[in-house]
Design an enzyme around this catalytic site. Structure first.
Site, mmCIF file in Angstrom:
data_model
loop_
_atom_site.group_PDB
_atom_site.id
_atom_site.type_symbol
_atom_site.label_atom_id
_atom_site.label_comp_id
_atom_site.label_asym_id
_atom_site.label_seq_id
_atom_site.Cartn_x
_atom_site.Cartn_y
_atom_site.Cartn_z
ATOM 1 N N ASP A 1 61.793 36.406 38.774
ATOM 2 C CA ASP A 1 61.787 37.855 39.149
ATOM 3 C C ASP A 1 61.443 38.799 37.928
ATOM 4 O OD1 ASP A 1 62.514 37.381 41.857
ATOM 5 O OD2 ASP A 1 64.583 37.837 41.693
ATOM 6 N N VAL B 1 67.085 37.732 50.636
ATOM 7 C CA VAL B 1 67.955 36.757 49.911
ATOM 8 C C VAL B 1 67.403 35.373 50.772
ATOM 9 C CG1 VAL B 1 69.729 35.617 48.973
ATOM 10 C CG2 VAL B 1 69.560 38.139 48.892
ATOM 11 N N ALA B 2 66.985 34.213 50.128
ATOM 12 C CA ALA B 2 66.881 33.346 50.990
ATOM 13 C C ALA B 2 68.167 32.352 51.233
ATOM 14 C CB ALA B 2 66.054 32.143 50.203
ATOM 15 N N GLU C 1 57.592 40.854 48.216
ATOM 16 C CA GLU C 1 58.298 40.972 46.989
ATOM 17 C C GLU C 1 57.264 41.018 45.848
ATOM 18 O OE1 GLU C 1 61.435 38.105 46.252
ATOM 19 O OE2 GLU C 1 62.702 38.870 47.961
ATOM 20 N N HIS D 1 64.308 30.106 43.870
ATOM 21 C CA HIS D 1 64.911 30.104 42.616
ATOM 22 C C HIS D 1 65.443 28.713 42.282
ATOM 23 C CE1 HIS D 1 64.005 34.204 41.299
ATOM 24 N NE2 HIS D 1 64.083 34.635 42.500
ATOM 25 N N SER E 1 66.330 28.672 48.510
ATOM 26 C CA SER E 1 65.744 29.553 47.744
ATOM 27 C C SER E 1 64.806 28.886 46.719
ATOM 28 C CB SER E 1 66.807 30.327 46.903
ATOM 29 O OG SER E 1 66.518 30.862 45.645
ATOM 30 N N HIS F 1 58.265 38.811 42.607
ATOM 31 C CA HIS F 1 58.740 37.457 42.641
ATOM 32 C C HIS F 1 57.358 36.684 42.318
ATOM 33 C CE1 HIS F 1 61.215 33.876 44.234
ATOM 34 N NE2 HIS F 1 60.063 33.348 44.162
ATOM 35 N N GLN G 1 73.332 31.182 44.385
ATOM 36 C CA GLN G 1 72.560 31.673 45.560
ATOM 37 C C GLN G 1 73.610 32.126 46.577
ATOM 38 O OE1 GLN G 1 69.496 32.237 45.166
ATOM 39 N NE2 GLN G 1 68.886 32.893 47.127
HETATM 40 ZN ZN LIG Z 1 62.970 36.167 43.475
#
Ligand SMILES: [Zn+2]
Length: 255
Positions: free
Chosen positions: A171, A156-157, A223, A164, A162, A226, A127
């Protein structure tokens, strides 16, 4: 002679009676079919109503359930040790959502949509690397370092925050969209694959995690690619009521 006439009349009578009988039969059959049709329509209608009612009723789930883990700018991902499973593409996801994800792919295929993964589980280090690369890209476009980082953070977190990192998010894009040279773009939401994903992901327990118009709560811009696993019941409720995960969790907490 009289006997012959009588036989003739009797025959005529029998023929008419027979015709009337078959006519009746036909009418009965027709009515039955009519009834059957109405029943089918009623069943469909009641199923739709039932679904609608179910989607309006807040599911009896707990905010502590693993699939409802909230990760955003205010809630960093915990150092959880989830069991990861590797997909064919090489990306990894939480083992517990593998079947749901496979079912989503299969369902998409039935509508001629081949979903491909562009990201799954990402570690804190990965990340950080993504944020650094995106920031550099913006700096190359002439932005100052702080401006560039701010722009990168729109999508982007913040590392550590994130979704993720949970292994519950992916994604995905439609392969035909990707093959035509398109990527993670908001217009994907208007494409055939993007529309299919938004309309059907809930039936497999996934939500479009960063919906349009919910940036204030999610902290992330729209998004359409996502997806996040939350379980079927929660997903159907969230998507049917056009909520962000943050709003849904608030509703559960204030129940
Ligand atoms: Zn994502």
């Amino acid at each position: 002679m009289a006997k012959r006439i009588m036989v003739f009349f009797l025959s005529v009578l029998i023929i008419f009676a027979g015709m009337a009988f078959f006519a009746d039969e036909a009418r009965i059959t027709h009515t039955h079919q009519g009834n059957r049709q109405t029943n089918a329509e009623n069943n469909e209608e009641s199923a739709a109503k039932k679904k609608q009612a179910t989607n309006k009723k807040l599911p009896s789930v707990s905010v502590k359930d693993w699939e409802l883990m909230l990760v955003n700018k205010d809630n960093p991902a915990p150092d959880s040790s989830m069991e990861l499973v590797e997909l064919e593409s090489g990306y990894k996801i939480d083992k517990r959502i593998k079947t749901a994800y496979d079912n989503l792919l299969q369902a998409a295929l039935k509508s001629d949509i081949r979903l491909i993964v562009l990201s799954g589980y990402r570690s804190l280090q990965e990340q950080e690397a993504i944020l650094a690369t995106d920031t550099e890209d913006y700096m190359a476009q002439g932005y100052s370092e702080s401006e560039a980082k701010k722009k990168a953070l729109d999508y982007v977190a913040t590392p550590g925050c994130s979704e993720h990192q949970t292994g519950l998010a992916l994604d995905v894009l439609d392969d035909s969209w990707y093959q035509s040279g398109r990527g993670l773009e908001t217009d994907f939401g208007k494409s055939k694959g993007g529309k299919w994903l938004a309309a059907n992901c809930a039936d497999y327990g996934f939500i479009i995690r960063y919906p349009e118009g919910k940036e204030a709560q999610t902290g992330i811009k729209y998004e359409p690619w996502h997806i996040r696993y939350v379980g079927v019941e929660s997903a159907r409720y969230i998507m049917a009521n056009n909520l962000s995960l943050e709003e849904y969790i608030d509703q559960l907490k204030s129940r």
